[in-house]
Every structure is written in C-alpha cells, then in structure tokens.
Design an enzyme around this catalytic site. Sequence first.
Site, PDB file in Angstrom:
ATOM      1  N   ASN A  11       0.724  -1.158  -0.154  1.00 25.67           N
ATOM      2  CA  ASN A  11      -0.060   0.007  -0.024  1.00 25.67           C
ATOM      3  C   ASN A  11       0.851   0.965  -0.002  1.00 25.67           C
ATOM      4  OD1 ASN A  11      -2.393  -1.345   0.476  1.00 25.67           O
ATOM      5  ND2 ASN A  11      -2.324  -1.494   2.787  1.00 25.67           N
ATOM      6  N   ASP A  13       0.812   4.630   2.003  1.00 19.49           N
ATOM      7  CA  ASP A  13       0.190   5.009   3.209  1.00 19.49           C
ATOM      8  C   ASP A  13       0.511   6.597   3.161  1.00 19.49           C
ATOM      9  OD1 ASP A  13       0.118   2.578   3.656  1.00 19.49           O
ATOM     10  OD2 ASP A  13       1.768   2.606   5.687  1.00 19.49           O
ATOM     11  N   LYS A  40       0.789  -4.322   4.737  1.00 16.53           N
ATOM     12  CA  LYS A  40       0.981  -5.342   5.948  1.00 16.53           C
ATOM     13  C   LYS A  40       2.109  -6.280   5.354  1.00 16.53           C
ATOM     14  CE  LYS A  40      -3.060  -4.611   8.782  1.00 16.53           C
ATOM     15  NZ  LYS A  40      -2.158  -3.633   9.466  1.00 16.53           N
ATOM     16  N   ALA A  42       4.114  -6.068   2.599  1.00 16.72           N
ATOM     17  CA  ALA A  42       5.533  -5.380   2.112  1.00 16.72           C
ATOM     18  C   ALA A  42       6.250  -5.011   3.267  1.00 16.72           C
ATOM     19  CB  ALA A  42       4.984  -4.224   1.248  1.00 16.72           C
ATOM     20  N   ASN A  43       5.527  -4.481   4.579  1.00 20.07           N
ATOM     21  CA  ASN A  43       6.148  -4.081   5.649  1.00 20.07           C
ATOM     22  C   ASN A  43       6.919  -5.298   6.325  1.00 20.07           C
ATOM     23  OD1 ASN A  43       4.922  -1.769   5.424  1.00 20.07           O
ATOM     24  ND2 ASN A  43       3.324  -2.100   6.705  1.00 20.07           N
ATOM     25  N   LEU A 220       1.476  -8.326  23.027  1.00 18.51           N
ATOM     26  CA  LEU A 220       0.579  -7.572  24.228  1.00 18.51           C
ATOM     27  C   LEU A 220       1.069  -5.952  24.331  1.00 18.51           C
ATOM     28  CD1 LEU A 220       0.903 -10.379  26.775  1.00 18.51           C
ATOM     29  CD2 LEU A 220      -1.307  -9.822  25.554  1.00 18.51           C
ATOM     30  N   GLY A 224       4.761  -6.782  26.603  1.00 17.90           N
ATOM     31  CA  GLY A 224       5.529  -7.752  25.996  1.00 17.90           C
ATOM     32  C   GLY A 224       4.838  -8.824  24.915  1.00 17.90           C
ATOM     33  N   ALA A 249       2.971  -0.292  11.852  1.00 20.78           N
ATOM     34  CA  ALA A 249       3.823  -1.210  11.415  1.00 20.78           C
ATOM     35  C   ALA A 249       4.811  -1.938  12.462  1.00 20.78           C
ATOM     36  CB  ALA A 249       4.691  -0.713  10.170  1.00 20.78           C
ATOM     37  N   ALA A 250       4.238  -1.504  13.804  1.00 20.82           N
ATOM     38  CA  ALA A 250       5.103  -2.391  14.743  1.00 20.82           C
ATOM     39  C   ALA A 250       4.999  -3.549  14.897  1.00 20.82           C
ATOM     40  CB  ALA A 250       4.588  -1.527  16.144  1.00 20.82           C
ATOM     41  N   GLY A 251       3.645  -4.124  14.499  1.00 22.21           N
ATOM     42  CA  GLY A 251       3.260  -5.495  14.506  1.00 22.21           C
ATOM     43  C   GLY A 251       4.008  -6.356  13.524  1.00 22.21           C
ATOM     44  N   ASP A 252       3.994  -5.659  12.219  1.00 28.98           N
ATOM     45  CA  ASP A 252       4.662  -6.094  11.026  1.00 28.98           C
ATOM     46  C   ASP A 252       6.157  -6.169  11.275  1.00 28.98           C
ATOM     47  OD1 ASP A 252       1.991  -5.773   9.733  1.00 28.98           O
ATOM     48  OD2 ASP A 252       2.411  -3.808   8.947  1.00 28.98           O
TER      49      ASP A 252
HETATM   50  O1  RIB Z   1       0.339  -2.429   9.732  1.00 29.34           O
HETATM   51  C1  RIB Z   1       0.527  -1.336   9.338  1.00 29.34           C
HETATM   52  C2  RIB Z   1      -0.090  -0.998   7.845  1.00 29.34           C
HETATM   53  O2  RIB Z   1      -1.326  -1.330   7.640  1.00 29.34           O
HETATM   54  C3  RIB Z   1       0.064   0.119   7.163  1.00 29.34           C
HETATM   55  O3  RIB Z   1       1.182   0.221   6.555  1.00 29.34           O
HETATM   56  C4  RIB Z   1      -1.097   0.301   6.048  1.00 29.34           C
HETATM   57  O4  RIB Z   1      -0.710   0.092   4.806  1.00 29.34           O
HETATM   58  C5  RIB Z   1      -2.033  -0.899   6.433  1.00 29.34           C
HETATM   59  O5  RIB Z   1      -1.855  -1.882   5.589  1.00 29.34           O
END
Ligand code: RIB
Length: 308
Positions: A11, A13, A40, A42-43, A220, A224, A249-252
């Site tokens: 995406n 953003d 998500k 690509a990240n 979480l 943690g 994008a922390a989770g990614d």
């Molecule tokens: O997880 C973050 C992502 O969620 C963003 O980069 C956005 O594109 C959405 O897909």
Amino acid sequence: MSKLLVIGSMNMDIVSSVKHFPLPGETIASISTAFFPGGKGANQAVAAARAGADCVMIGAVGGDPFAETLLETLQQNGIATESIIRKSGSSGFAIITVNEEGENHIVLTAGANGQLSADDAAAEAGNWSDVFAVLLQNEIPWETNLAVMNSAISNGARVFYNPAPASAIPEEVLPLIHTLILNETEAAAVTSITVSDQNEAMAAAEWALDKGVEQVIITLGEKGCFYQNKQGQSVSVPAFPVKPVDTTAAGDTFFGAYAAASAEGLAAEKALTYAAAAAALAVTKKGAQASIPDKAAIEAFLLSQKEQ
Ligand code: RIB
C-alpha cells in the site's frame, strides 16, 4: 531452506499527524502529511530483509505512479520483486492518522491487493524447495491465502500467519498454520478469548494449539509477548520501554524480524527478543517501512539494553 516468501499487500500510506483524532463530523488541521510505502505484506518483507533474511515478495500493484515507488522501496531492501503482478486500476492505499500518543486510525483501500487471485499466487510461488516459511496476512483475498497455505503444506514449507486486520479463521484451517502471530484484537477475533495479559494470552494460545497450530505468539504491546508451542514450551518476553512516535507497522516489524531470526536458526526466546527490539525501534520513528530498523540497529539496541 532459508528463503522467506511473503505473499501479501503493498500500500501507499498517506499519513497525517494530528494532535487528536477527529470526532464524527469534526474537521481538524493536520500537523504534517506525508506519503510512506506500507501495506502489511510489504512491511513484513522489509522487516525480514532488513533483519537479514533472503526474501521474495509476491503481491500486486496497480497502474498508478505509486506502484513504482512501492516496487523501488522493496528493491532497495534487496527483496526479489519479479513475482509482483501489475493489475489495472489503483494500487492499494491506506489513509492513516497518527495522534500525539503514536496511536493510529487506518482506512484501507484494497486496490490491486484485492485482485491477487489464488491462481496468480500459485503461478508466481513456483519452486518451494528452499522456502523456510511463507508469511501471510489478511489484506489479500482469503481464497488466495487458503490456496497458498495448502501449497506450502504440500511442498513442506511452514505457514507463518498474522490474521491482520483481525478476522476469525475457519477452525479446519488451523492445522495448516505452523506459527500464528496475534495481537490482543486478533487473538479475540480468532479465539473469542479477551486477551489483555500474559495469563489470558496463555489461554488463547492453548485454544489455538488444541486446534492444531504448531506454535502461537501473542503480542501485548508494552506488556511484551507470550509464546507457546505444541510441545508445551512457553516463553514470556518483556517489551523494551520506548516513547512511541508512531506505532504503525510495529506488529509487521515484529513478525518480519521474528521470521528472519527463526530462518537463521535462533531458538524461540532469542528470536522473540530480537523481534521485540525491532518493534521497539520501529515505534520511535514515523511511517511504516521508513521506521523499520536493520540488523545492525537491532543488534546495537540489544547491546545497549544489556549494558543498562
Ligand atoms: O500494519 C500497518 C499497515 O497497515 C500500514 O502500512 C497500512 O498500509 C496498513 O496496511
């Protein structure tokens, strides 16, 4: 068996920083607005590649000028992009607002991501022989994810799946998943268990393990993460305390860094600590891919935390 295959979304953003989120009907001024490559899938590919993994991306972009930027960013990170398909219409994009606490609201337009079919993915996945794991999320059609999971299993590759944005998973699909990564919202959508602490995370992980998943990771946020596998091994890893600027994008980043560390052969606790460090660094910077740290930054951060 060291390559990671990421099949998922790309995406552009469009990110506005705001003092607070607007109320319904309210118009507010942004502090700044910028375009950042995201999505998500690509990240996660960027996070894995910057963490040192050999990474191939399969996805779709549209016929707009954003497509070039999305492809170039992946290429600059050493990610193989030959299997990314061009579709008619727009690329995927996300309208994101980030408040002063670093929290976000995201509105997604699937664009080309929504056109990535099971046949496209099958044609592009090609040779699975040296694939350590395929990484999947929920920003491409479910039928495509399901077809990829089945191909991965028939070819002896692991399925690493993060059902984000959150949605339930049909129970019969759970045995296809090697590693299921969930945040609190995703854990509730998948298991129907409310998760806000390590004990509830354990209950949710046990639910998924009972249904056939090989290993479960529940993140979480500042509390943690929790890991448990089918053999009964469990690990809790604390989060590194940082001041969040943008949690997008922390989770990614956690997922991609964890996958890279696993592909390198790190055991669960080390791989989770590495992923937690990568995610901590990512929230200290604006943007999705723009915020993802590389291996040197992650290792330096881990060293600095040990010395404290
Ligand atoms: O997880 C973050 C992502 O969620 C963003 O980069 C956005 O594109 C959405 O897909």
